[in-house]
Design an enzyme around this catalytic site. Structure first.
Site, PDB file in Angstrom:
ATOM      1  N   GLY A 160       0.856  -1.185   0.000  1.00  0.00           N
ATOM      2  CA  GLY A 160       0.000   0.000   0.000  1.00  0.00           C
ATOM      3  C   GLY A 160       0.889   1.232   0.000  1.00  0.00           C
ATOM      4  CB  ILE A 162       3.914   2.426   4.481  1.00  0.00           C
ATOM      5  CG1 ILE A 162       3.052   3.487   5.172  1.00  0.00           C
ATOM      6  CG2 ILE A 162       5.299   2.394   5.114  1.00  0.00           C
ATOM      7  CD1 ILE A 162       2.758   3.233   6.641  1.00  0.00           C
ATOM      8  CB  ALA A 238       2.722  -4.097   9.927  1.00  0.00           C
ATOM      9  NE  ARG A 239      -1.157  -0.733  14.505  1.00  0.00           N
ATOM     10  CZ  ARG A 239      -0.530   0.370  14.091  1.00  0.00           C
ATOM     11  NH1 ARG A 239       0.756   0.336  13.821  1.00  0.00           N
ATOM     12  NH2 ARG A 239      -1.188   1.514  13.968  1.00  0.00           N
ATOM     13  CD  GLU A 267       3.142  -1.890  20.168  1.00  0.00           C
ATOM     14  OE1 GLU A 267       2.747  -0.732  19.942  1.00  0.00           O
ATOM     15  OE2 GLU A 267       3.453  -2.696  19.279  1.00  0.00           O
ATOM     16  CG  HIS A 286       4.167   1.415  17.810  1.00  0.00           C
ATOM     17  ND1 HIS A 286       3.025   0.675  17.884  1.00  0.00           N
ATOM     18  CD2 HIS A 286       4.066   2.121  16.643  1.00  0.00           C
ATOM     19  CE1 HIS A 286       2.269   0.908  16.827  1.00  0.00           C
ATOM     20  NE2 HIS A 286       2.887   1.794  16.051  1.00  0.00           N
TER      21      HIS A 286
END
Ligand SMILES: NC(=O)c1ccc[n+]([C@@H]2O[C@H](COP(=O)([O-])OP(=O)(O)OC[C@H]3O[C@@H](n4cnc5c(N)ncnc54)[C@H](OP(=O)(O)O)[C@@H]3O)[C@@H](O)[C@H]2O)c1
Length: 323
Positions: A160, A162, A238-239, A267, A286
């Site tokens: 996408g 990024i 990402a996550r 997290e 993060h």
């Protein structure tokens, strides 16, 4: 007047480009009263934002300053439109990804440890480190002091906003780029996510840059980590929940792969968590998108959406349309 609630933690100076006809109201989780607003710009720190939500009433539109909005639909419900700040994070997140890859391939974490020991141990530690990671124990002269990114095969999982910026920044390194997204397409070639397992063994660097969704949760599990080349580098920008943490800890402790993570699951990563002591791992808390340029850029995107909302024009970055 459209009432817009913005995070009390950010300077009102940053809202100068907001359109006329807007009443700006600072909101925070520390407020001792409820407020009526039409539009909410949540605090970038989701825990603070979630604590603020119960004090807000009348919200029709949420303009997130972040690209990842996974916590918002469950908090505000289906009757609110949600927009993200698509593109505001492209540059810092892509730069973090490049920095993380180069830091790992140039062994900067190892050299920082050596520097802290106050010794000029130039040669053998890096060479031994390389042999341990890659299994390549051929003693060649000169010894290995770092690796090259140029010419490596890079698998980009997520193509996408990024992902494309990462590809642009990787261009000078002449990497063999393999792209993967939800949907297959050509020019440039993008593989479907169903091909992930076939593509993983080809890559020396695997970059995760896709949203956390029900489909992507655990996408990189024990099987996928097992399919990666020995010594390959997994980069998660990402996550956290996209990777199975227990499986990652196992793979790292077995010395099979290395990793650079800006995001983890859970997290924040609690003190004493097994990830902290894994070998061949770089963790940043993060911070990938957190630069001084990020807030002004994200708020310019919000201002643009507000202008459209006030004129009744279609919004640009809708991730949930109100039902
Ligand atoms: N570390 C940080 O601080 C930081 C900062 C910003 C963003 N992020 C994370 O990065 C993510 C990507 O941001 P973006 O702006 O590039 O998003 P984007 O423009 O929406 O692109 C997302 C890409 O992921 C792909 N994708 C979605 N679900 C997938 C799945 N289940 N399997 C494989 N591919 C999938 C999409 O495929 P299609 O193209 O086929 O739709 C698309 O290519 C964000 O959602 C956020 O979680 C992290």
């Amino acid at each position: 007047m459209l009432r817009v609630g913005y995070p009390a933690t950010i300077s009102a100076d940053l809202l100068r480009e907001f359109p006329e006809g807007v009443e700006l109201i600072p909101v925070s989780d520390k407020m001792d009263h409820d407020v009526e607003i039409d539009v909410w710009i949540p605090d970038p720190y989701s825990t603070r934002a979630m604590r603020t939500w119960p004090k807000l009433h009348g919200v029709k539109l949420v303009l997130s300053m972040m690209a990842g909005t996974e916590w918002i639909p469950g908090t505000v419900g289906p009757h609110v439109t949600i927009c993200n700040a698509r593109s505001a994070h492209n540059i810092p997140t892509a730069e973090w990804t490049l920095a993380a890859i180069l830091a790992m391939l140039k062994y900067f974490p190892l050299y920082l440890d050596i520097q802290r020991s106050g010794l000029w141990k130039r040669r053998f530690e890096a060479s031994e480190h390389f042999a341990k990671i890659t299994g390549d124990a051929n003693h060649v002269y000169p010894p290995v002091l770092g690796e090259e990114l140029t010419g490596k095969t890079v698998l980009l999982v997520g193509y996408g906003e990024i992902g494309k910026e990462i590809e642009r920044m990787l261009e000078p390194f002449d990497v063999d780029m393999v792209r993967l997204a939800r949907t297959v397409r050509s020019e440039p070639e993008v593989h479907a996510v169903s091909e992930l397992d076939n593509l993983l063994p080809r890559a020396e660097v695997v970059i995760l840059i896709l949203p956390a969704t029900a489909e992507s949760r655990g996408l990189i599990g024990r099987r996928q980590l097992g399919l990666m080349q020995r010594g390959a580098l997994l980069v998660n920008a990402a996550r956290g929940p996209i990777v199975d943490t227990d499986a990652l800890v196992e793979a790292l402790n077995a010395g099979r792969i290395r990793a650079a993570l800006d995001v983890t699951d859970p997290e924040p990563l609690p003190e004493g968590h097994p990830l902290w002591s894994c070998p061949n791992l770089l963790i940043t808390p993060h911070v990938g998108a957190s630069t001084p340029q990020f807030s002004p850029r994200a708020l310019r995107t919000a201002a643009d959406e507000l202008r459209r909302f006030m004129k009744g024009e279609p919004l640009r970055n809708v991730v949930q349309a109100a039902t």
